[in-house]
Design an enzyme around this catalytic site. Structure first.
Site, mmCIF file in Angstrom:
data_model
loop_
_atom_site.group_PDB
_atom_site.id
_atom_site.type_symbol
_atom_site.label_atom_id
_atom_site.label_comp_id
_atom_site.label_asym_id
_atom_site.label_seq_id
_atom_site.Cartn_x
_atom_site.Cartn_y
_atom_site.Cartn_z
ATOM 1 C CE LYS A 276 -5.433 -9.816 -1.015
ATOM 2 N NZ LYS A 276 -6.111 -9.629 0.132
ATOM 3 C CE LYS B 139 -12.282 -6.341 1.310
ATOM 4 N NZ LYS B 139 -13.017 -6.537 3.065
ATOM 5 C CE LYS C 108 -4.136 -2.253 1.844
ATOM 6 N NZ LYS C 108 -4.503 -2.488 3.359
HETATM 7 P P1 TYM Z 1 -10.934 -7.923 4.435
HETATM 8 O O1 TYM Z 1 -11.434 -7.188 4.850
HETATM 9 O O2 TYM Z 1 -9.499 -7.750 3.622
HETATM 10 O O3 TYM Z 1 -11.211 -9.506 4.299
HETATM 11 C C1 TYM Z 1 -11.769 -9.662 5.254
HETATM 12 C C2 TYM Z 1 -11.604 -11.747 5.134
HETATM 13 O O4 TYM Z 1 -11.613 -12.205 4.166
HETATM 14 C C3 TYM Z 1 -10.543 -13.269 3.859
HETATM 15 N N1 TYM Z 1 -10.092 -12.010 2.276
HETATM 16 C C4 TYM Z 1 -10.285 -13.587 1.309
HETATM 17 N N2 TYM Z 1 -9.944 -15.043 2.027
HETATM 18 C C5 TYM Z 1 -9.776 -15.734 0.694
HETATM 19 N N3 TYM Z 1 -9.511 -15.674 -0.313
HETATM 20 C C6 TYM Z 1 -9.047 -14.135 -1.022
HETATM 21 N N4 TYM Z 1 -9.304 -13.252 -1.447
HETATM 22 C C7 TYM Z 1 -9.871 -13.394 0.234
HETATM 23 N N5 TYM Z 1 -10.260 -11.127 0.639
HETATM 24 C C8 TYM Z 1 -10.359 -11.822 1.539
HETATM 25 C C9 TYM Z 1 -9.731 -12.106 4.779
HETATM 26 O O5 TYM Z 1 -8.126 -12.862 4.644
HETATM 27 C C10 TYM Z 1 -10.469 -11.507 5.552
HETATM 28 O O6 TYM Z 1 -10.316 -12.787 7.062
HETATM 29 N N6 TYM Z 1 -7.130 -6.856 8.442
HETATM 30 C C11 TYM Z 1 -8.128 -7.319 8.036
HETATM 31 C C12 TYM Z 1 -9.040 -7.051 8.535
HETATM 32 C C13 TYM Z 1 -8.995 -6.772 10.228
HETATM 33 C C14 TYM Z 1 -9.077 -8.325 11.080
HETATM 34 C C15 TYM Z 1 -9.169 -8.252 12.270
HETATM 35 C C16 TYM Z 1 -9.036 -9.800 10.382
HETATM 36 C C17 TYM Z 1 -8.811 -6.087 11.473
HETATM 37 N N7 TYM Z 1 -8.689 -6.700 12.374
HETATM 38 C C18 TYM Z 1 -8.751 -9.038 13.491
HETATM 39 C C19 TYM Z 1 -9.591 -10.584 12.019
HETATM 40 C C20 TYM Z 1 -8.902 -10.315 13.694
HETATM 41 C C21 TYM Z 1 -8.906 -7.162 6.522
HETATM 42 O O7 TYM Z 1 -8.508 -5.760 6.315
HETATM 43 O O8 TYM Z 1 -9.709 -8.157 6.026
#
Ligand code: TYM
Length: 326
Positions: free
Chosen positions: A194, A197, A114
């Site tokens: 991957k 969003k 990023k």
């Molecule tokens: P985020 O919002 O990007 O994604 C939410 C969850 O979806 C999973 N994910 C995927 N899994 C498989 N293939 C993909 N293409 C894919 N895209 C998204 C992510 O691994 C995630 O589990 N940093 C985190 C948010 C967060 C968080 C936390 C997660 C903040 N605090 C505490 C767990 C615990 C994030 O940006 O997820």
């Protein structure tokens, strides 16, 4: 909450949830409700680390909350709240920040990616510390996430251990729970990166709100590999392998079983079957989403946040005492 083991996870309201989020994380969130005390969070403070529009953040976080409920998060079994409504996350994050080396944060892959795109700010650098606080504030044992969160989970585990050895045992060291199939769902337009969003191409991902026509179009135009034989080989057939994983998830059939049925039928026939399985699997979620009122969502979020604040405050009382603030 009971004394069953606890689970926490979060999702950013930066865009609409897609099948990657569902397969990699949300399906485990739903499944774990029967075995654990489950706490889930729409992490709105994390979403502020990239440029955003306030009105958009307000509506996106409500949309994502509604989608989580539609996907099967059951408010009678789980807490589901907006991160910003439980300020203890931020308080703990400050304390954990004082235990975190700058080098460790600068080495985080997501920060580097990023920051390379020109969006450097302190929030982006400190992001993984807030994520660790999200998890540790509830003293949970497990965190269901996709593979892309592995590094952030490692930092969380390090910080739990560092805190415990410096100030005394407060935090369990949480395990990462990642599915065997679909831990990293790939983009439909570039199966070597991957599904995300933030990808500018809307054809790269299937949203949980997409209708059958959109899903069929996106799957039919998915980038596939040279050759004609349907087979599972991540390195040499990343496009077909990705579709096979999605197909397996939505049809509840093994990849071997699907390969033996579709091996010789050609990519065209295979893609139609994948699209149909995805559309059918998402329909109940889409219907539930469309049938839910904003007021219902608002009530769940407010009452969960009140309970989460009480739980988080219990942790902060011991943390403040241990670190010398009480
Ligand atoms: P985020 O919002 O990007 O994604 C939410 C969850 O979806 C999973 N994910 C995927 N899994 C498989 N293939 C993909 N293409 C894919 N895209 C998204 C992510 O691994 C995630 O589990 N940093 C985190 C948010 C967060 C968080 C936390 C997660 C903040 N605090 C505490 C767990 C615990 C994030 O940006 O997820």
């Amino acid at each position: 909450m009971t004394d069953r083991k606890r689970v926490f996870s979060g999702i950013q309201p930066t865009g609409d949830p897609h099948v990657g989020s569902l397969i990699g994380a949300l399906s485990n969130w739903v499944r774990m409700q029967s075995e654990y005390d489950t706490i889930y969070c729409v992490v709105d403070l994390h979403a502020m680390t990239a440029p955003y529009d306030p009105a958009d953040l307000r509506s996106k976080r409500a949309d994502v909350a509604k989608m989580l409920l539609a996907a099967g998060i059951d408010p009678s079994r789980s807490l589901l709240y907006y991160q910003s409504e439980v300020p203890q996350h931020v308080e703990l994050s400050w304390i954990l920040g004082t235990l975190t080396g700058l080098g460790q944060l600068e080495r985080m892959t997501q920060f580097k990616e990023k920051a390379d795109k020109g969006g450097q700010n302190l929030g982006l650098l400190a992001y993984p510390v807030l994520q660790a606080a999200d998890i540790l504030i509830h003293r949970v044992h497990a965190v269901p996430v996709g593979n892309d969160q592995a590094q952030h989970l490692e930092l969380t585990r390090d910080l739990a251990e560092r805190f415990n050895s410096r100030f005394g045992e407060v935090f369990p060291v949480p395990e990462r729970i990642t599915p065997e199939i679909g831990a990293r769902v790939m983009s439909l337009t570039d199966p070597t990166s991957k599904m995300s969003k933030s990808d500018p191409s809307s054809k790269s991902r299937i949203l949980l709100t997409d209708g059958t026509d959109q899903i069929m179009k996106k799957v039919k135009s998915a980038v596939t590999d040279t050759g004609t034989e349907v087979g599972f080989d991540r390195a040499n057939k990343p496009g077909i392998s990705n579709l096979l994983e999605m197909f397996s998830f939505f049809s509840d059939r093994s990849i071997d079983d699907l390969v033996s049925e579709y091996r010789a039928l050609g990519y065209g026939t295979f893609k139609i079957a994948v699209g149909e399985a995805v559309a059918e699997g998402l329909k109940p979620i889409r219907d539930a989403y469309e049938g839910m009122s904003d007021a219902e969502v608002g009530e769940v979020m407010a009452s969960s946040a009140a309970r989460a604040r009480k739980m988080a405050e219990r942790t902060m009382i011991s943390v403040r005492e241990r670190v010398g603030l009480a």
